[in-house]
Motif scaffolding. Structure first.
Motif, PDB file in Angstrom:
ATOM      1  N   ILE A   7       0.773  -1.114   0.056  1.00  0.00           N
ATOM      2  CA  ILE A   7      -0.002  -0.010  -0.053  1.00  0.00           C
ATOM      3  C   ILE A   7       0.902   1.142  -0.070  1.00  0.00           C
ATOM      4  O   ILE A   7       0.299   2.317   0.202  1.00  0.00           O
ATOM      5  CB  ILE A   7      -1.039  -0.036   1.317  1.00  0.00           C
ATOM      6  N   ASP A   8       1.970   1.252  -0.267  1.00  0.00           N
ATOM      7  CA  ASP A   8       3.024   2.269  -0.237  1.00  0.00           C
ATOM      8  C   ASP A   8       2.611   3.610  -1.341  1.00  0.00           C
ATOM      9  O   ASP A   8       2.442   4.696  -0.593  1.00  0.00           O
ATOM     10  CB  ASP A   8       4.313   1.837  -1.001  1.00  0.00           C
ATOM     11  N   GLY A   9       2.076   3.002  -2.368  1.00  0.00           N
ATOM     12  CA  GLY A   9       1.384   3.999  -3.364  1.00  0.00           C
ATOM     13  C   GLY A   9       0.242   4.905  -2.684  1.00  0.00           C
ATOM     14  O   GLY A   9       0.147   6.189  -2.740  1.00  0.00           O
ATOM     15  N   ILE A  10      -0.599   4.311  -1.827  1.00  0.00           N
ATOM     16  CA  ILE A  10      -1.772   4.754  -1.263  1.00  0.00           C
ATOM     17  C   ILE A  10      -1.097   5.916  -0.166  1.00  0.00           C
ATOM     18  O   ILE A  10      -1.575   6.992  -0.128  1.00  0.00           O
ATOM     19  CB  ILE A  10      -2.510   3.773  -0.695  1.00  0.00           C
ATOM     20  N   LEU A  11      -0.356   5.291   0.686  1.00  0.00           N
ATOM     21  CA  LEU A  11       0.381   6.178   1.740  1.00  0.00           C
ATOM     22  C   LEU A  11       1.150   7.377   1.210  1.00  0.00           C
ATOM     23  O   LEU A  11       1.100   8.383   1.699  1.00  0.00           O
ATOM     24  CB  LEU A  11       1.359   5.352   2.475  1.00  0.00           C
ATOM     25  N   GLN A  12       1.743   7.222   0.089  1.00  0.00           N
ATOM     26  CA  GLN A  12       2.662   8.226  -0.531  1.00  0.00           C
ATOM     27  C   GLN A  12       1.702   9.368  -1.170  1.00  0.00           C
ATOM     28  O   GLN A  12       1.961  10.719  -1.249  1.00  0.00           O
ATOM     29  CB  GLN A  12       3.666   7.645  -1.478  1.00  0.00           C
ATOM     30  N   THR A  13       0.538   8.898  -1.721  1.00  0.00           N
ATOM     31  CA  THR A  13      -0.291   9.964  -2.527  1.00  0.00           C
ATOM     32  C   THR A  13      -1.538  10.439  -1.597  1.00  0.00           C
ATOM     33  O   THR A  13      -2.294  11.325  -1.936  1.00  0.00           O
ATOM     34  CB  THR A  13      -0.732   9.450  -3.523  1.00  0.00           C
ATOM     35  N   TRP A  14      -1.914   9.888  -0.343  1.00  0.00           N
ATOM     36  CA  TRP A  14      -2.726  10.214   0.270  1.00  0.00           C
ATOM     37  C   TRP A  14      -2.168  10.578   1.861  1.00  0.00           C
ATOM     38  O   TRP A  14      -1.776   9.912   2.614  1.00  0.00           O
ATOM     39  CB  TRP A  14      -3.988   9.359   0.546  1.00  0.00           C
ATOM     40  N   ALA A  15      -2.131  11.947   1.957  1.00  0.00           N
ATOM     41  CA  ALA A  15      -1.394  12.301   3.153  1.00  0.00           C
ATOM     42  C   ALA A  15      -2.180  12.252   4.474  1.00  0.00           C
ATOM     43  O   ALA A  15      -3.597  12.282   4.471  1.00  0.00           O
ATOM     44  CB  ALA A  15      -1.061  13.814   2.956  1.00  0.00           C
ATOM     45  N   TYR A  16      -1.534  12.040   5.634  1.00  0.00           N
ATOM     46  CA  TYR A  16      -2.278  11.917   7.046  1.00  0.00           C
ATOM     47  C   TYR A  16      -2.208  13.485   7.261  1.00  0.00           C
ATOM     48  O   TYR A  16      -1.058  14.105   7.192  1.00  0.00           O
ATOM     49  CB  TYR A  16      -1.400  10.847   7.780  1.00  0.00           C
ATOM     50  N   GLU A  17      -3.077  13.861   8.135  1.00  0.00           N
ATOM     51  CA  GLU A  17      -3.265  15.352   8.528  1.00  0.00           C
ATOM     52  C   GLU A  17      -3.549  15.104  10.047  1.00  0.00           C
ATOM     53  O   GLU A  17      -4.617  14.834  10.671  1.00  0.00           O
ATOM     54  CB  GLU A  17      -4.394  16.003   7.943  1.00  0.00           C
ATOM     55  N   PRO A  18      -2.611  15.203  10.727  1.00  0.00           N
ATOM     56  CA  PRO A  18      -2.636  15.231  12.309  1.00  0.00           C
ATOM     57  C   PRO A  18      -3.790  16.139  12.853  1.00  0.00           C
ATOM     58  O   PRO A  18      -3.834  17.250  12.251  1.00  0.00           O
ATOM     59  CB  PRO A  18      -1.151  15.667  12.801  1.00  0.00           C
ATOM     60  N   GLY A  19      -4.561  15.727  13.713  1.00  0.00           N
ATOM     61  CA  GLY A  19      -5.709  16.482  14.152  1.00  0.00           C
ATOM     62  C   GLY A  19      -7.088  16.489  13.378  1.00  0.00           C
ATOM     63  O   GLY A  19      -8.110  17.046  13.586  1.00  0.00           O
ATOM     64  N   ASN A  20      -6.877  15.853  12.098  1.00  0.00           N
ATOM     65  CA  ASN A  20      -7.943  15.879  10.980  1.00  0.00           C
ATOM     66  C   ASN A  20      -8.464  14.533  10.749  1.00  0.00           C
ATOM     67  O   ASN A  20      -7.515  13.524  10.785  1.00  0.00           O
ATOM     68  CB  ASN A  20      -7.618  16.681   9.821  1.00  0.00           C
ATOM     69  N   VAL A  21      -9.736  14.187  10.622  1.00  0.00           N
ATOM     70  CA  VAL A  21     -10.145  13.130  10.203  1.00  0.00           C
ATOM     71  C   VAL A  21     -10.319  12.941   8.733  1.00  0.00           C
ATOM     72  O   VAL A  21     -10.832  13.950   8.136  1.00  0.00           O
ATOM     73  CB  VAL A  21     -11.678  12.573  10.762  1.00  0.00           C
ATOM     74  N   VAL A  22      -9.324  12.338   7.832  1.00  0.00           N
ATOM     75  CA  VAL A  22      -9.258  12.235   6.680  1.00  0.00           C
ATOM     76  C   VAL A  22      -9.983  11.148   6.133  1.00  0.00           C
ATOM     77  O   VAL A  22      -9.514   9.938   6.285  1.00  0.00           O
ATOM     78  CB  VAL A  22      -7.782  12.508   6.008  1.00  0.00           C
ATOM     79  N   ALA A  23     -10.923  11.121   5.418  1.00  0.00           N
ATOM     80  CA  ALA A  23     -11.863  10.058   4.911  1.00  0.00           C
ATOM     81  C   ALA A  23     -12.300  10.079   3.384  1.00  0.00           C
ATOM     82  O   ALA A  23     -12.224  10.976   2.906  1.00  0.00           O
ATOM     83  CB  ALA A  23     -13.058   9.610   5.673  1.00  0.00           C
ATOM     84  N   ARG A  24     -12.526   9.067   2.817  1.00  0.00           N
ATOM     85  CA  ARG A  24     -12.906   9.167   1.343  1.00  0.00           C
ATOM     86  C   ARG A  24     -13.682   7.830   1.026  1.00  0.00           C
ATOM     87  O   ARG A  24     -13.401   6.841   1.885  1.00  0.00           O
ATOM     88  CB  ARG A  24     -11.599   9.213   0.432  1.00  0.00           C
ATOM     89  N   PHE A  25     -14.375   7.832  -0.097  1.00  0.00           N
ATOM     90  CA  PHE A  25     -15.019   6.626  -0.513  1.00  0.00           C
ATOM     91  C   PHE A  25     -14.114   6.259  -1.761  1.00  0.00           C
ATOM     92  O   PHE A  25     -13.603   6.958  -2.374  1.00  0.00           O
ATOM     93  CB  PHE A  25     -16.414   6.800  -1.075  1.00  0.00           C
ATOM     94  N   VAL A  26     -14.033   4.677  -1.786  1.00  0.00           N
ATOM     95  CA  VAL A  26     -13.271   4.361  -2.812  1.00  0.00           C
ATOM     96  C   VAL A  26     -14.023   2.827  -3.375  1.00  0.00           C
ATOM     97  O   VAL A  26     -14.856   2.335  -2.568  1.00  0.00           O
ATOM     98  CB  VAL A  26     -11.872   3.908  -2.600  1.00  0.00           C
ATOM     99  N   GLU A  27     -13.904   2.486  -4.630  1.00  0.00           N
ATOM    100  CA  GLU A  27     -14.630   1.360  -5.138  1.00  0.00           C
ATOM    101  C   GLU A  27     -13.577   0.023  -4.829  1.00  0.00           C
ATOM    102  O   GLU A  27     -12.363   0.130  -5.165  1.00  0.00           O
ATOM    103  CB  GLU A  27     -14.686   1.642  -6.585  1.00  0.00           C
ATOM    104  N   GLY A  28     -14.215  -0.904  -4.100  1.00  0.00           N
ATOM    105  CA  GLY A  28     -13.462  -1.923  -4.031  1.00  0.00           C
ATOM    106  C   GLY A  28     -13.355  -2.833  -5.360  1.00  0.00           C
ATOM    107  O   GLY A  28     -13.820  -2.405  -6.155  1.00  0.00           O
ATOM    108  N   ASP A  29     -12.322  -3.944  -5.118  1.00  0.00           N
ATOM    109  CA  ASP A  29     -12.041  -4.597  -6.355  1.00  0.00           C
ATOM    110  C   ASP A  29     -13.386  -5.412  -7.011  1.00  0.00           C
ATOM    111  O   ASP A  29     -13.391  -5.737  -8.265  1.00  0.00           O
ATOM    112  CB  ASP A  29     -11.219  -5.899  -6.193  1.00  0.00           C
ATOM    113  N   ASP A  30     -14.436  -5.489  -6.219  1.00  0.00           N
ATOM    114  CA  ASP A  30     -15.433  -6.270  -6.649  1.00  0.00           C
ATOM    115  C   ASP A  30     -16.661  -5.126  -7.096  1.00  0.00           C
ATOM    116  O   ASP A  30     -17.883  -5.669  -7.190  1.00  0.00           O
ATOM    117  CB  ASP A  30     -16.226  -7.148  -5.652  1.00  0.00           C
TER     118      ASP A  30
END
Length: 176
Positions: A7-30
């Motif tokens: 999951i390196d690609g996900i972690l490198q392109t989606w930043a963690y923001e201390p103090g904020n809830v960072v959430a998103r919808f994604v489509e699963g493989d199915d």
């Protein structure tokens, strides 16, 4: 290591923001929609319906649903075992994570439903907990969960019906 499991690609392109809830919808493989929350050292992925981890404990929608059926069978003498207490704790945490994601994504009706699930599970835990310390370890969070419930309800009402409707939701929440 297999590339599709890294999951390196996900972690490198989606930043963690201390103090904020960072959430998103994604489509699963199915093709199903899932909810993700970025945390400091990774990503939590949750189902949008049912139990956040997607499990169906003993065939029930949630562990709480399973416990309700167990308690009906055993009656007033039902007391949670240590293993059941651990599962209740897991469900509390899972619904908390999803609830704060719903709030961050402005999915207020869904946040309200998850808060209601948690409050009902708290009531059940208070009635059937094995001891006062375990019960209090959950009850200390009741005002926080109630705040989420009222906040979600009021913000949904504001979005759907305007300020007057939101005020009614807040007043109802205060009365509860």
């Amino acid at each position: 290591m297999e590339p599709d499991k890294n999951i390196d690609g996900i972690l490198q392109t989606w930043a963690y923001e201390p103090g904020n809830v960072v959430a998103r919808f994604v489509e699963g493989d199915d093709g199903r929609e899932v909810l993700q929350m970025r945390i400091e050292m990774g990503v939590l992925q949750m189902e949008v319906d049912g139990r956040p981890d997607g499990q169906r404990p003993y065939g029930a929608e949630t562990y709480f649903d399973y416990l309700l059926s167990e308690s009906l069978r055993d009656g007033d003498s039902f007391v949670l075992s240590e293993a059941q207490c651990e599962e209740v704790d897991r469900e509390f945490v899972q619904f908390y994570h999803r609830r704060i994601c719903w709030l961050a994504l402005r999915e207020f009706r869904k946040a309200k439903l998850d808060a209601e699930h948690t409050l009902e599970l708290m009531e059940f835990a208070a009635l059937h907990g094995p001891d006062e310390d375990w019960i209090l370890s959950h009850e200390q969070y009741r005002p926080y969960v109630m705040f989420h419930q009222v906040k979600a309800s009021a913000l949904a009402a504001l979005d759907e019906g305007g300020a007057e409707t939101a005020i009614v939701e807040i007043e109802d929440g205060i009365r509860r």
